[in-house]
Write a protein that holds these residues in place. Sequence first.
Motif, PDB file in Angstrom:
ATOM      1  N   ASP A  37     -16.227   0.181 -62.602  1.00  0.00           N
ATOM      2  CA  ASP A  37     -16.571  -0.841 -61.751  1.00  0.00           C
ATOM      3  C   ASP A  37     -16.085  -2.282 -62.368  1.00  0.00           C
ATOM      4  O   ASP A  37     -16.650  -2.340 -63.726  1.00  0.00           O
ATOM      5  CB  ASP A  37     -18.340  -0.472 -62.136  1.00  0.00           C
ATOM      6  CG  ASP A  37     -18.304   1.058 -61.259  1.00  0.00           C
ATOM      7  OD1 ASP A  37     -17.779   1.194 -60.250  1.00  0.00           O
ATOM      8  OD2 ASP A  37     -18.915   1.486 -61.741  1.00  0.00           O
ATOM      9  N   GLU A  60     -13.780  -8.234 -65.948  1.00  0.00           N
ATOM     10  CA  GLU A  60     -14.727  -7.223 -66.602  1.00  0.00           C
ATOM     11  C   GLU A  60     -15.688  -6.301 -66.108  1.00  0.00           C
ATOM     12  O   GLU A  60     -15.895  -5.917 -65.091  1.00  0.00           O
ATOM     13  CB  GLU A  60     -15.783  -8.304 -67.519  1.00  0.00           C
ATOM     14  CG  GLU A  60     -15.897  -9.061 -68.634  1.00  0.00           C
ATOM     15  CD  GLU A  60     -16.658 -10.226 -69.350  1.00  0.00           C
ATOM     16  OE1 GLU A  60     -17.246  -9.147 -69.699  1.00  0.00           O
ATOM     17  OE2 GLU A  60     -16.719 -11.307 -69.306  1.00  0.00           O
ATOM     18  N   LYS A  63     -17.936  -1.422 -69.475  1.00  0.00           N
ATOM     19  CA  LYS A  63     -17.578  -1.141 -70.875  1.00  0.00           C
ATOM     20  C   LYS A  63     -16.540  -1.877 -70.900  1.00  0.00           C
ATOM     21  O   LYS A  63     -16.883  -2.337 -71.851  1.00  0.00           O
ATOM     22  CB  LYS A  63     -16.816   0.355 -70.358  1.00  0.00           C
ATOM     23  CG  LYS A  63     -17.632   1.718 -70.766  1.00  0.00           C
ATOM     24  CD  LYS A  63     -19.219   1.685 -71.146  1.00  0.00           C
ATOM     25  CE  LYS A  63     -18.642   1.781 -72.486  1.00  0.00           C
ATOM     26  NZ  LYS A  63     -19.941   2.399 -73.462  1.00  0.00           N
TER      27      LYS A  63
ATOM     28  N   ARG B  16     -13.388  10.489 -67.385  1.00  0.00           N
ATOM     29  CA  ARG B  16     -12.550   9.903 -68.251  1.00  0.00           C
ATOM     30  C   ARG B  16     -12.877  10.727 -69.482  1.00  0.00           C
ATOM     31  O   ARG B  16     -14.085  10.132 -69.757  1.00  0.00           O
ATOM     32  CB  ARG B  16     -12.514   8.744 -67.747  1.00  0.00           C
ATOM     33  CG  ARG B  16     -11.727   7.613 -68.557  1.00  0.00           C
ATOM     34  CD  ARG B  16     -11.021   5.741 -67.730  1.00  0.00           C
ATOM     35  NE  ARG B  16     -10.111   6.611 -66.672  1.00  0.00           N
ATOM     36  CZ  ARG B  16     -10.449   5.651 -66.111  1.00  0.00           C
ATOM     37  NH1 ARG B  16     -11.083   4.385 -65.896  1.00  0.00           N
ATOM     38  NH2 ARG B  16      -9.771   5.332 -64.692  1.00  0.00           N
ATOM     39  N   GLN B  28     -17.090   8.878 -67.812  1.00  0.00           N
ATOM     40  CA  GLN B  28     -17.256   8.967 -66.658  1.00  0.00           C
ATOM     41  C   GLN B  28     -16.627   9.616 -65.876  1.00  0.00           C
ATOM     42  O   GLN B  28     -15.966  10.130 -66.094  1.00  0.00           O
ATOM     43  CB  GLN B  28     -17.288   7.207 -66.461  1.00  0.00           C
ATOM     44  CG  GLN B  28     -15.623   6.430 -66.136  1.00  0.00           C
ATOM     45  CD  GLN B  28     -15.489   6.284 -64.936  1.00  0.00           C
ATOM     46  OE1 GLN B  28     -15.840   4.209 -65.482  1.00  0.00           O
ATOM     47  NE2 GLN B  28     -14.953   5.583 -64.061  1.00  0.00           N
ATOM     48  N   GLY B  31     -18.140   6.604 -61.489  1.00  0.00           N
ATOM     49  CA  GLY B  31     -17.940   5.977 -61.860  1.00  0.00           C
ATOM     50  C   GLY B  31     -19.354   5.035 -62.955  1.00  0.00           C
ATOM     51  O   GLY B  31     -20.800   5.774 -62.830  1.00  0.00           O
ATOM     52  N   VAL B  32     -19.449   4.648 -63.584  1.00  0.00           N
ATOM     53  CA  VAL B  32     -20.728   3.945 -64.769  1.00  0.00           C
ATOM     54  C   VAL B  32     -22.224   3.764 -63.624  1.00  0.00           C
ATOM     55  O   VAL B  32     -23.263   4.267 -63.772  1.00  0.00           O
ATOM     56  CB  VAL B  32     -20.644   3.217 -65.856  1.00  0.00           C
ATOM     57  CG1 VAL B  32     -22.199   2.826 -66.227  1.00  0.00           C
ATOM     58  CG2 VAL B  32     -19.278   3.334 -66.316  1.00  0.00           C
ATOM     59  N   ILE B  33     -21.629   2.826 -62.471  1.00  0.00           N
ATOM     60  CA  ILE B  33     -22.644   1.984 -61.724  1.00  0.00           C
ATOM     61  C   ILE B  33     -23.361   3.121 -60.643  1.00  0.00           C
ATOM     62  O   ILE B  33     -24.326   3.298 -60.688  1.00  0.00           O
ATOM     63  CB  ILE B  33     -22.688   1.087 -60.684  1.00  0.00           C
ATOM     64  CG1 ILE B  33     -22.141  -0.237 -62.244  1.00  0.00           C
ATOM     65  CG2 ILE B  33     -23.214   0.593 -60.130  1.00  0.00           C
ATOM     66  CD1 ILE B  33     -21.603  -1.371 -61.429  1.00  0.00           C
ATOM     67  N   ALA B  34     -22.306   3.829 -60.302  1.00  0.00           N
ATOM     68  CA  ALA B  34     -22.697   5.173 -59.200  1.00  0.00           C
ATOM     69  C   ALA B  34     -23.679   6.436 -60.510  1.00  0.00           C
ATOM     70  O   ALA B  34     -24.990   6.766 -59.458  1.00  0.00           O
ATOM     71  CB  ALA B  34     -21.938   5.535 -58.740  1.00  0.00           C
ATOM     72  N   LEU B 227     -21.268   9.101 -70.799  1.00  0.00           N
ATOM     73  CA  LEU B 227     -21.570   8.223 -71.737  1.00  0.00           C
ATOM     74  C   LEU B 227     -21.747   6.591 -71.741  1.00  0.00           C
ATOM     75  O   LEU B 227     -22.904   5.910 -72.042  1.00  0.00           O
ATOM     76  CB  LEU B 227     -20.609   8.247 -73.345  1.00  0.00           C
ATOM     77  CG  LEU B 227     -20.528   9.470 -73.447  1.00  0.00           C
ATOM     78  CD1 LEU B 227     -19.740   9.438 -74.963  1.00  0.00           C
ATOM     79  CD2 LEU B 227     -22.033   9.815 -74.594  1.00  0.00           C
ATOM     80  N   GLY B 228     -20.897   5.665 -70.389  1.00  0.00           N
ATOM     81  CA  GLY B 228     -21.360   4.434 -70.422  1.00  0.00           C
ATOM     82  C   GLY B 228     -22.021   4.500 -69.753  1.00  0.00           C
ATOM     83  O   GLY B 228     -23.109   3.744 -70.155  1.00  0.00           O
ATOM     84  N   ASP B 231     -24.930   4.784 -72.194  1.00  0.00           N
ATOM     85  CA  ASP B 231     -25.574   3.259 -72.697  1.00  0.00           C
ATOM     86  C   ASP B 231     -26.052   2.249 -72.423  1.00  0.00           C
ATOM     87  O   ASP B 231     -27.675   1.661 -72.324  1.00  0.00           O
ATOM     88  CB  ASP B 231     -24.376   3.046 -73.160  1.00  0.00           C
ATOM     89  CG  ASP B 231     -24.253   1.926 -74.416  1.00  0.00           C
ATOM     90  OD1 ASP B 231     -25.416   2.539 -75.110  1.00  0.00           O
ATOM     91  OD2 ASP B 231     -24.147   0.508 -74.475  1.00  0.00           O
ATOM     92  N   VAL B 296     -21.107 -11.030 -68.524  1.00  0.00           N
ATOM     93  CA  VAL B 296     -21.993 -10.579 -69.651  1.00  0.00           C
ATOM     94  C   VAL B 296     -21.337  -9.986 -70.378  1.00  0.00           C
ATOM     95  O   VAL B 296     -21.188 -11.134 -71.596  1.00  0.00           O
ATOM     96  CB  VAL B 296     -20.464  -8.972 -68.966  1.00  0.00           C
ATOM     97  CG1 VAL B 296     -20.887  -7.792 -69.941  1.00  0.00           C
ATOM     98  CG2 VAL B 296     -20.544  -9.051 -67.714  1.00  0.00           C
ATOM     99  N   THR B 317     -24.722  -6.003 -71.151  1.00  0.00           N
ATOM    100  CA  THR B 317     -24.335  -4.895 -70.423  1.00  0.00           C
ATOM    101  C   THR B 317     -24.418  -5.780 -69.028  1.00  0.00           C
ATOM    102  O   THR B 317     -24.998  -7.190 -69.284  1.00  0.00           O
ATOM    103  CB  THR B 317     -24.495  -3.569 -70.644  1.00  0.00           C
ATOM    104  OG1 THR B 317     -23.137  -2.841 -69.567  1.00  0.00           O
ATOM    105  CG2 THR B 317     -25.909  -3.014 -69.951  1.00  0.00           C
ATOM    106  N   MET B 318     -24.011  -5.119 -68.333  1.00  0.00           N
ATOM    107  CA  MET B 318     -24.311  -5.558 -66.879  1.00  0.00           C
ATOM    108  C   MET B 318     -25.324  -4.867 -66.545  1.00  0.00           C
ATOM    109  O   MET B 318     -24.761  -3.320 -65.593  1.00  0.00           O
ATOM    110  CB  MET B 318     -22.939  -5.929 -65.558  1.00  0.00           C
ATOM    111  CG  MET B 318     -23.138  -6.136 -64.204  1.00  0.00           C
ATOM    112  SD  MET B 318     -24.108  -7.911 -64.237  1.00  0.00           S
ATOM    113  CE  MET B 318     -22.385  -8.794 -64.737  1.00  0.00           C
ATOM    114  N   ARG B 323     -28.393  -6.071 -61.803  1.00  0.00           N
ATOM    115  CA  ARG B 323     -26.956  -6.756 -61.063  1.00  0.00           C
ATOM    116  C   ARG B 323     -27.478  -7.801 -61.957  1.00  0.00           C
ATOM    117  O   ARG B 323     -26.955  -9.314 -61.460  1.00  0.00           O
ATOM    118  CB  ARG B 323     -26.981  -7.217 -59.559  1.00  0.00           C
ATOM    119  CG  ARG B 323     -26.816  -6.173 -59.196  1.00  0.00           C
ATOM    120  CD  ARG B 323     -26.594  -5.498 -57.680  1.00  0.00           C
ATOM    121  NE  ARG B 323     -25.511  -6.764 -56.821  1.00  0.00           N
ATOM    122  CZ  ARG B 323     -24.322  -6.155 -57.107  1.00  0.00           C
ATOM    123  NH1 ARG B 323     -24.329  -4.729 -56.578  1.00  0.00           N
ATOM    124  NH2 ARG B 323     -23.747  -6.446 -56.470  1.00  0.00           N
TER     125      ARG B 323
END
Lengths: 126, 360
Positions: A37, A60, A63, B16, B28, B31-34, B227-228, B231, B296, B317-318, B323
């Motif tokens: 993302d 970015e 991660k 991944r 992930q 995807g990390v955000i989802a 783990l993404g 965190d 970020v 992080t973001m 957001r």
Amino acid sequence: MDFPEEYKYTEDHEWVSLEGDIVTVGITDFAQDQLGDVVFVELPEVGDELQSGKPFGVVESVKAVSDVYAPVSGEVIEVNEVLPDDPETINQSPYDDGWMLKVRVVDPAVVENLMTATDYQTFVEG
Amino acid sequence: MQKTPLNSVHRSAGARLVEFGGWEMPVQYAGVIAEHLAVRQHAGLFDVSHMGEVEVVGAQAEAFLQYATINDVGALADGQVQYTALCYAHGGIVDDLTLYRFSAEHFLLCVNAANIEKDHQWLQTLLEKSSFSELQLTDRSAEYAQLALQGPHAARILQTLTHCDLTTIKTYWFRQARVADIDLIVSRTGYTGEDGFELYLPADAAESLWHRLMTAGRDDGLVPVGLGARDTLRLEKAYALYGHELSAEILPLEARLGWVTKLNKGDFVGRDALVKAKQDGVTRVLIGLKLTEAGVPRERYPVLCAGRQVGYVTSGTMSPSLRQGIALALVESDAASAESFEVIIRQRHVAAQKVKLPFV
């Protein structure tokens, strides 16, 4: 994974499309997939001079921080204004809506030396 | 690189995989955000089998752990869990952990993956140098798999697989129960800030439980989480992570762990140093920053106040929920009362505002 035939590619995972002496630049489907993302994009300003092989911006993900490298030398004539507010456009549409900038290239012939879609696909898939 | 019993499950789920603390772990899936938002809104399943389990058994188990850890083990009843830490004599942190009391003579410590050997060694050395006897310390990490089921729908999903009434397990309590035909430990704990459970089970049953849970949660929006997102979820809740907010060079009082540091419980390792630090006042403190401009913040980025560097980012992080860029920063105590800060991101000074923790 998508590798449009009409584009040229770099080892740094940018795609390039040439029209006259203007190239459009973005990052490839493979690159956006590897990044995950995208949450922040830093682009040069219109009028900046890019030097081939030097970083022109940053992408970015949650991660990671990745530089984006200029595939050609030339002057930036337009940047994608959508990206700062909607960086995820790069994930959704890396080859179309997620384009990053347009550059008036010094020597259009250098684009011919970049990888073809087939070469690039071999490059990333080993 | 070590692999959890679920390694092939992650591969077939399209995860991944990356190296983390000596382990090959899924960072992930979709995807990390989802994944992050799924845990906040529905439920997520995490493989956290890399975490270590050290068992302490013996007549003096409680007394030994009271001496070895900073929180008050004496305050626990059977079936209760406690967040605590091991400190060195100088007050720096060996590791943070959760401590499970089965009885006064039987405890299980859940420790960070990268610290399993260090912690086991440290406890063994403490034991040998002290007068505690008839005590057995055993590293059970290889025998246990651990799954975390987290999110507002976690209890509903888990309840479909067990006769144990989950409403009777309160936050920071655990029970030995049968879930999906497997005898395991159901602990109402987690690292996401959402309701949820951490399940400790025999390693060879992990694959079966994973599939049973994923099936049970299909209609409740359950997704596998890497783990993404683990965190970003913990960071939004300002939970410390060893190696970032916590280390041998950082005191628990500096890292917002004053609430688990029980200086009046009697002697424990690190007590003298921590009492002195409390009397003298700590020189650094952890604060929360929210960027008010785009960017970020990342670990180790310098933090400025009134143009002067006063500290650095320990985790950033973001935030998928806000957001916005968020960071925990370790800053000089004198600067911590300020409201406006700057984070240096690639030579650029980006404005940040101190915010109350947690972020979300």
